[in-house]
Design an enzyme around this catalytic site. Structure first.
Site, PDB file in Angstrom:
ATOM      1  N   GLY A   1     -16.617  54.501  -5.186  1.00 11.74           N
ATOM      2  CA  GLY A   1     -15.548  53.825  -5.927  1.00 11.74           C
ATOM      3  C   GLY A   1     -16.112  52.728  -6.825  1.00 11.74           C
ATOM      4  O   GLY A   1     -17.034  52.024  -6.433  1.00 11.74           O
TER       5      GLY A   1
ATOM      6  N   ARG B   1     -17.720  60.588  -6.356  1.00  8.98           N
ATOM      7  CA  ARG B   1     -17.990  60.640  -4.915  1.00  8.98           C
ATOM      8  C   ARG B   1     -18.760  61.907  -4.555  1.00  8.98           C
ATOM      9  O   ARG B   1     -18.630  62.429  -3.452  1.00  8.98           O
ATOM     10  CB  ARG B   1     -16.678  60.554  -4.137  1.00  8.98           C
TER      11      ARG B   1
ATOM     12  N   ASP C   1     -21.465  52.656   1.595  1.00  7.48           N
ATOM     13  CA  ASP C   1     -22.159  53.347   2.686  1.00  7.48           C
ATOM     14  C   ASP C   1     -22.390  54.833   2.404  1.00  7.48           C
ATOM     15  O   ASP C   1     -23.416  55.385   2.808  1.00  7.48           O
ATOM     16  CB  ASP C   1     -21.452  53.133   4.035  1.00  7.48           C
TER      17      ASP C   1
ATOM     18  N   THR D   1     -19.367  47.466  -2.751  1.00  5.66           N
ATOM     19  CA  THR D   1     -18.057  48.025  -2.438  1.00  5.66           C
ATOM     20  C   THR D   1     -17.109  46.862  -2.249  1.00  5.66           C
ATOM     21  O   THR D   1     -17.435  45.892  -1.567  1.00  5.66           O
ATOM     22  CB  THR D   1     -18.006  48.919  -1.188  1.00  5.66           C
TER      23      THR D   1
ATOM     24  N   ASP E   1     -14.784  46.887  -0.461  1.00  7.82           N
ATOM     25  CA  ASP E   1     -14.449  46.853   0.966  1.00  7.82           C
ATOM     26  C   ASP E   1     -15.360  45.892   1.744  1.00  7.82           C
ATOM     27  O   ASP E   1     -15.007  45.470   2.848  1.00  7.82           O
ATOM     28  CB  ASP E   1     -14.564  48.250   1.576  1.00  7.82           C
TER      29      ASP E   1
ATOM     30  N   ASP F   1     -17.990  46.334   3.448  1.00 11.63           N
ATOM     31  CA  ASP F   1     -18.268  46.739   4.829  1.00 11.63           C
ATOM     32  C   ASP F   1     -19.628  47.413   5.020  1.00 11.63           C
ATOM     33  O   ASP F   1     -19.855  48.078   6.035  1.00 11.63           O
ATOM     34  CB  ASP F   1     -17.144  47.654   5.355  1.00 11.63           C
TER      35      ASP F   1
ATOM     36  N   ARG G   1     -10.714  50.560   4.241  1.00  8.92           N
ATOM     37  CA  ARG G   1     -10.632  51.777   5.066  1.00  8.92           C
ATOM     38  C   ARG G   1     -10.941  51.493   6.535  1.00  8.92           C
ATOM     39  O   ARG G   1     -10.145  51.769   7.409  1.00  8.92           O
ATOM     40  CB  ARG G   1     -11.624  52.802   4.520  1.00  8.92           C
TER      41      ARG G   1
HETATM   42  O1  F6P Z   1     -14.352  52.036  -2.528  1.00  7.37           O
HETATM   43  C1  F6P Z   1     -13.685  52.150  -1.296  1.00  7.37           C
HETATM   44  C2  F6P Z   1     -12.221  52.269  -1.535  1.00  7.37           C
HETATM   45  O2  F6P Z   1     -11.896  51.140  -2.246  1.00  7.37           O
HETATM   46  C3  F6P Z   1     -11.356  52.398  -0.286  1.00  7.37           C
HETATM   47  O3  F6P Z   1     -10.905  51.192   0.253  1.00  7.37           O
HETATM   48  C4  F6P Z   1     -10.220  53.252  -0.773  1.00  7.37           C
HETATM   49  O4  F6P Z   1      -9.615  53.952   0.273  1.00  7.37           O
HETATM   50  C5  F6P Z   1     -10.899  54.160  -1.715  1.00  7.37           C
HETATM   51  O5  F6P Z   1     -11.927  53.409  -2.306  1.00  7.37           O
HETATM   52  C6  F6P Z   1     -10.007  54.803  -2.724  1.00  7.37           C
HETATM   53  O6  F6P Z   1     -10.750  55.228  -3.817  1.00  7.37           O
HETATM   54  P1  F6P Z   1     -10.407  56.424  -4.781  1.00  7.37           P
HETATM   55  O7  F6P Z   1      -8.919  56.539  -4.876  1.00  7.37           O
HETATM   56  O8  F6P Z   1     -11.036  56.022  -6.057  1.00  7.37           O
HETATM   57  O9  F6P Z   1     -11.031  57.631  -4.191  1.00  7.37           O
END
Ligand code: F6P
Length: 349
Positions: A10, A74, A105, A127, A129, A131, A173
Site C-alpha cells: 500500500g 501487492r 511486512d 507502512t 500501519d 506494524d 489490520r
Molecule cells: O497498507 C496497509 C493497509 O493500509 C491496511 O491497513 C489496509 O487494510 C490495506 O492497506 C488496504 O489497502 P488497499 O485497499 O490498497 O489494498
C-alpha cells in the site's frame, strides 16, 4: 554500482522522500539508481523488467509529494511459478549490483526470501500501519495518524452540535497504531484496536454515562482489523469477505466494521450515531515533517549499507538512532502497540 529501487504494498506519504534520498545519496557516492515500476511486479515478468533510470532531475521536486512516482502493487513473486527466478534474472539483466526494497511486512518478506537466496537486498520499512517488526517507526505512520487526528478534530464539532456518537473507522489490520495515536491526539472517548478484545457492553455503558453527565457527544475510533463479538445480532458474521490479495489478506474495507459497530451502539444506547470511514484518505496527501526526515534518513542509510556490503538487512529506527536489523528477524512478525500506550489512551476516554 547500479542500485535498484522499488516501492511495494500500500502506498503512503513519504515514499517519494525515500526514493529521492536513495537516488541523491547514490549520486553522491558515484552510483546509478534504477527504479523498478509497481513493486515486485517490475521484476516478476520473466525477461521483461519494468525499469526507469532515476537521475538527479527525476527525483527533483518529489520530496513533499504523496504516493510513489515508481507506482506500487501487492504483487507477490513467491506466489507465481518461477516468480523468484524471474526476479533474480531481471536483476542480472538490468546489471543491478544491489536492490533497495521499500515496503511493509509483505514486501519485506519477499526481500528476506531473496536475501536468503544470496541476493544483495536492503529493506526500508514503510507502512502507515506502523506494524513492521524491529523498528520504532515506519514511513507513512506519522502522516496518516495526523490525518486521523485532523479528521477527529472536525468530527468533534459536528458530534457536539448534534449530541451524537461518531464512530470513526481507520486502517490497521493487525495492530492499532493509527487508531491509538490518531485517537489519542484527537481526544477520542473510546478506541477499539486488534490488540484488545472488544467489550461492547462496557463501551456502550461508557458512552451512555457520558451522555447522562451532560458531555453530550462522543467519538469512538475503531481499527478496521478488530474482531467484533459474534453476538452482534446483525447476521453478517465477522469474516464478511472472501476476496484475498496476493499475500492472502482479506479486504478489510468490505467487513464494514465501523458501520456494524455504529448500528450496534445506537441500538444499545439509544444515542443517535453516525459513522465515518476514513479509508484511503489516510494514505493520501503530503508527508509530515517527521516522515520526510525519517524517509530521508532511511534512504541515505540504505545506500550506506550497500556501499559497506551489508546485505540482508533492514534499516530501522531505534529511539532516535538509525540501525540495521536482519531481514530474517522482520519476516512473518508483526509489531503491536505497547500495552502502556493503550492504557494511556484509555485514560482519556
Ligand atoms: O497498507 C496497509 C493497509 O493500509 C491496511 O491497513 C489496509 O487494510 C490495506 O492497506 C488496504 O489497502 P488497499 O485497499 O490498497 O489494498
Amino acid at each position: 554500482m547500479r542500485i535498484g529501487l522499488l516501492t511495494g504494498g500500500g502506498d503512503c506519504p513519504g515514499l517519494n522522500a525515500a526514493i529521492r534520498a536513495v537516488a541523491r545519496r547514490a549520486e553522491v557516492g558515484g552510483h546509478e539508481t534504477v527504479g523498478l515500476r509497481n513493486g515486485w511486479a517490475g521484476l516478476a515478468t520473466p525477461g521483461r523488467p519494468d525499469a526507469v533510470e532515476l537521475g538527479h532531475l527525476d527525483v527533483s521536486g518529489i520530496l513533499g509529494e504523496g504516493g510513489t512516482v515508481l507506482g506500487t502493487s501487492r504483487t507477490n513473486p513467491q506466489d507465481r511459478e518461477g516468480g523468484m527466478d524471474a526476479v533474480r534474472d531481471n536483476l542480472r539483466r538490468l546489471r543491478l549490483d544491489a536492490l533497495v526494497a521499500i515496503g511493509g511486512d509483505d514486501t519485506l518478506s519477499v526481500a528476506a526470501a531473496l536475501a536468503e537466496r544470496g541476493e544483495p537486498v536492503v529493506g526500508v520499512p514503510k507502512t502507515m500501519d506502523n506494524d513492521v517488526a524491529e523498528t520504532d517507526r515506519c514511513i507513512g505512520f506519522d502522516s496518516a495518524a495526523t490525518t486521523v487526528m485532523e479528521a477527529i478534530d472536525r468530527l468533534q464539532s459536528t458530534a457536539a452540535s448534534h449530541h451524537r456518537v461518531m464512530v470513526v473507522e481507520v486502517m490497521g489490520r493487525d495492530a492499532g497504531w493509527i487508531a491509538t495515536y490518531g485517537g489519542l491526539a484527537g481526544g477520542a472517548d473510546a478506541i477499539l484496536v486488534p490488540e484488545r478484545p472488544i467489550d461492547l457492553a462496557a463501551t456502550c455503558h461508557h458512552l451512555s454515562r457520558r451522555a447522562t453527565i451532560g458531555t453530550g457527544s462522543s467519538i469512538v475510533v475503531v481499527a478496521e482489523g478488530v474482531v467484533l463479538p459474534e453476538d452482534l445480532g446483525d447476521g453478517t458474521g465477522d469474516g464478511a469477505t472472501e476476496t484475498l490479495d496476493a499475500f492472502g489478506h482479506p479486504r478489510l474495507d468490505r467487513r464494514g466494521v465501523g458501520e456494524r459497530l455504529g448500528r450496534e451502539i445506537e441500538t444499545r444506547t439509544g444515542i443517535e450515531t453516525r459513522v465515518t470511514v476514513l479509508g484511503h484518505i489516510q494514505r493520501g496527501g503530503s508527508p509530515s515533517l517527521f516522515d520526510r526526515v525519517l524517509a530521508s534518513r532511511y534512504g541515505v542509510a540504505a545506500v550506506a549499507a550497500i556501499e559497506a556490503g551489508r546485505y540482508g538487512v533492514m534499516v530501522a529506527l531505534r529511539g532516535d538512532e538509525i540501525i540495521e536489523v536482519p531481514l530474517s528477524l522482520v519476516r512473518g512478525r508483526n509489531r503491536q502497540v505497547d500495552p502502556s500506550m493503550l492504557d494511556l489512551a484509555a485514560l482519556f476516554g
